[in-house]
Design a protein around this motif. Sequence first.
Motif, PDB file in Angstrom:
ATOM      1  N   ASP A  34     -56.208  70.276 -43.646  1.00  0.00           N
ATOM      2  CA  ASP A  34     -55.270  70.319 -42.523  1.00  0.00           C
ATOM      3  C   ASP A  34     -55.781  71.235 -41.416  1.00  0.00           C
ATOM      4  O   ASP A  34     -55.682  70.908 -40.222  1.00  0.00           O
ATOM      5  CB  ASP A  34     -53.903  70.793 -42.994  1.00  0.00           C
ATOM      6  CG  ASP A  34     -53.135  69.723 -43.739  1.00  0.00           C
ATOM      7  OD1 ASP A  34     -53.521  68.535 -43.646  1.00  0.00           O
ATOM      8  OD2 ASP A  34     -52.153  70.064 -44.424  1.00  0.00           O
ATOM      9  N   ARG A  62     -42.410  62.519 -48.720  1.00  0.00           N
ATOM     10  CA  ARG A  62     -42.793  61.102 -48.707  1.00  0.00           C
ATOM     11  C   ARG A  62     -41.713  60.218 -49.320  1.00  0.00           C
ATOM     12  O   ARG A  62     -41.558  59.059 -48.935  1.00  0.00           O
ATOM     13  CB  ARG A  62     -44.105  60.902 -49.459  1.00  0.00           C
ATOM     14  CG  ARG A  62     -45.340  61.332 -48.699  1.00  0.00           C
ATOM     15  CD  ARG A  62     -46.606  60.791 -49.335  1.00  0.00           C
ATOM     16  NE  ARG A  62     -46.798  61.283 -50.696  1.00  0.00           N
ATOM     17  CZ  ARG A  62     -47.487  62.369 -50.999  1.00  0.00           C
ATOM     18  NH1 ARG A  62     -48.058  63.090 -50.043  1.00  0.00           N
ATOM     19  NH2 ARG A  62     -47.623  62.756 -52.263  1.00  0.00           N
ATOM     20  N   ASN A  98     -46.705  73.749 -50.468  1.00  0.00           N
ATOM     21  CA  ASN A  98     -46.867  72.777 -49.401  1.00  0.00           C
ATOM     22  C   ASN A  98     -47.240  71.409 -49.951  1.00  0.00           C
ATOM     23  O   ASN A  98     -46.710  70.378 -49.514  1.00  0.00           O
ATOM     24  CB  ASN A  98     -47.942  73.243 -48.417  1.00  0.00           C
ATOM     25  CG  ASN A  98     -47.497  74.417 -47.577  1.00  0.00           C
ATOM     26  OD1 ASN A  98     -46.316  74.763 -47.537  1.00  0.00           O
ATOM     27  ND2 ASN A  98     -48.435  75.054 -46.890  1.00  0.00           N
ATOM     28  N   LEU A  99     -48.157  71.376 -50.907  1.00  0.00           N
ATOM     29  CA  LEU A  99     -48.584  70.103 -51.476  1.00  0.00           C
ATOM     30  C   LEU A  99     -47.429  69.427 -52.205  1.00  0.00           C
ATOM     31  O   LEU A  99     -47.223  68.210 -52.081  1.00  0.00           O
ATOM     32  CB  LEU A  99     -49.761  70.345 -52.424  1.00  0.00           C
ATOM     33  CG  LEU A  99     -50.488  69.091 -52.921  1.00  0.00           C
ATOM     34  CD1 LEU A  99     -51.083  68.302 -51.760  1.00  0.00           C
ATOM     35  CD2 LEU A  99     -51.583  69.481 -53.913  1.00  0.00           C
ATOM     36  N   LEU A 154     -40.507  69.242 -42.030  1.00  0.00           N
ATOM     37  CA  LEU A 154     -39.953  68.655 -43.245  1.00  0.00           C
ATOM     38  C   LEU A 154     -38.589  68.033 -42.968  1.00  0.00           C
ATOM     39  O   LEU A 154     -37.798  68.563 -42.179  1.00  0.00           O
ATOM     40  CB  LEU A 154     -39.836  69.720 -44.337  1.00  0.00           C
ATOM     41  CG  LEU A 154     -41.168  70.270 -44.855  1.00  0.00           C
ATOM     42  CD1 LEU A 154     -40.929  71.434 -45.825  1.00  0.00           C
ATOM     43  CD2 LEU A 154     -41.983  69.168 -45.542  1.00  0.00           C
ATOM     44  N   ARG A 196     -44.857  67.957 -49.782  1.00  0.00           N
ATOM     45  CA  ARG A 196     -45.303  66.702 -49.175  1.00  0.00           C
ATOM     46  C   ARG A 196     -44.876  65.515 -50.031  1.00  0.00           C
ATOM     47  O   ARG A 196     -44.446  64.481 -49.504  1.00  0.00           O
ATOM     48  CB  ARG A 196     -46.823  66.698 -49.030  1.00  0.00           C
ATOM     49  CG  ARG A 196     -47.366  67.553 -47.913  1.00  0.00           C
ATOM     50  CD  ARG A 196     -48.873  67.387 -47.816  1.00  0.00           C
ATOM     51  NE  ARG A 196     -49.448  68.284 -46.838  1.00  0.00           N
ATOM     52  CZ  ARG A 196     -50.742  68.334 -46.561  1.00  0.00           C
ATOM     53  NH1 ARG A 196     -51.590  67.526 -47.197  1.00  0.00           N
ATOM     54  NH2 ARG A 196     -51.199  69.164 -45.661  1.00  0.00           N
ATOM     55  N   SER A 197     -45.006  65.657 -51.347  1.00  0.00           N
ATOM     56  CA  SER A 197     -44.612  64.556 -52.225  1.00  0.00           C
ATOM     57  C   SER A 197     -43.109  64.311 -52.141  1.00  0.00           C
ATOM     58  O   SER A 197     -42.656  63.161 -52.230  1.00  0.00           O
ATOM     59  CB  SER A 197     -45.034  64.846 -53.666  1.00  0.00           C
ATOM     60  OG  SER A 197     -44.269  65.903 -54.236  1.00  0.00           O
TER      61      SER A 197
END
Length: 209
Positions: free
Chosen positions: A142, A68, A60-61, A98, A64-65
Amino acid sequence: MRTPSNPTRTPLRPRLRLRPGDSVPVRTLTPVTGPPLAVPDPGSAVHVQFRRFAGCPVCNLHLRSVARRHAEIERAGIREVVLFHSPADELREHVAHLPFAVVADPGKELYAEFGVEAHRRALLDPRGWPGIVRGVLAGAADLLRGRGRLPAASQPGGRIGLPADFLISPEGRITAVKYGEHVDDQWSVDELLTHAPQAGPPAPGPPTG
């Protein structure tokens, strides 16, 4: 070839690892949200990344990158396709936000075809521990904000999968590949973009003026 979707099927034995220059057959994949898509994609390079289970904190982390900088990745002529080895119904709850395609492969058929392995070193390698801590802390934050979901307690596909990245040209040739050595060992967005020229020029945009 449709996306594998039978969670009761015994996972296939992994094949040999793929290398730059190898070709992949054309197939149709069905994301958990959105329309079916072709891999390879004749209109762009495709970055296929193999993750672990739905709700995986490290996955998940990392995603996210990618999210972005998704517009930047698209401008480089690359389409993102992410695979998890969780059932589609479970996965959809974690990834619907996503901006790229996410595909369920609960039987790990594509994992086997691409030579993507599971190993205890995924979690035991100390190089992956900082990523695990960051992912767990981000997930906890979160949840405190009322966002996100905990992963299911039972993971039929296991928790020790290793990540892998493949960049596939529009012609179906693998131009770059990375097999992770621990849970947090994958291409960063910057590393992905350095490989973009090898996969060919970006697809032309709509005419302007």
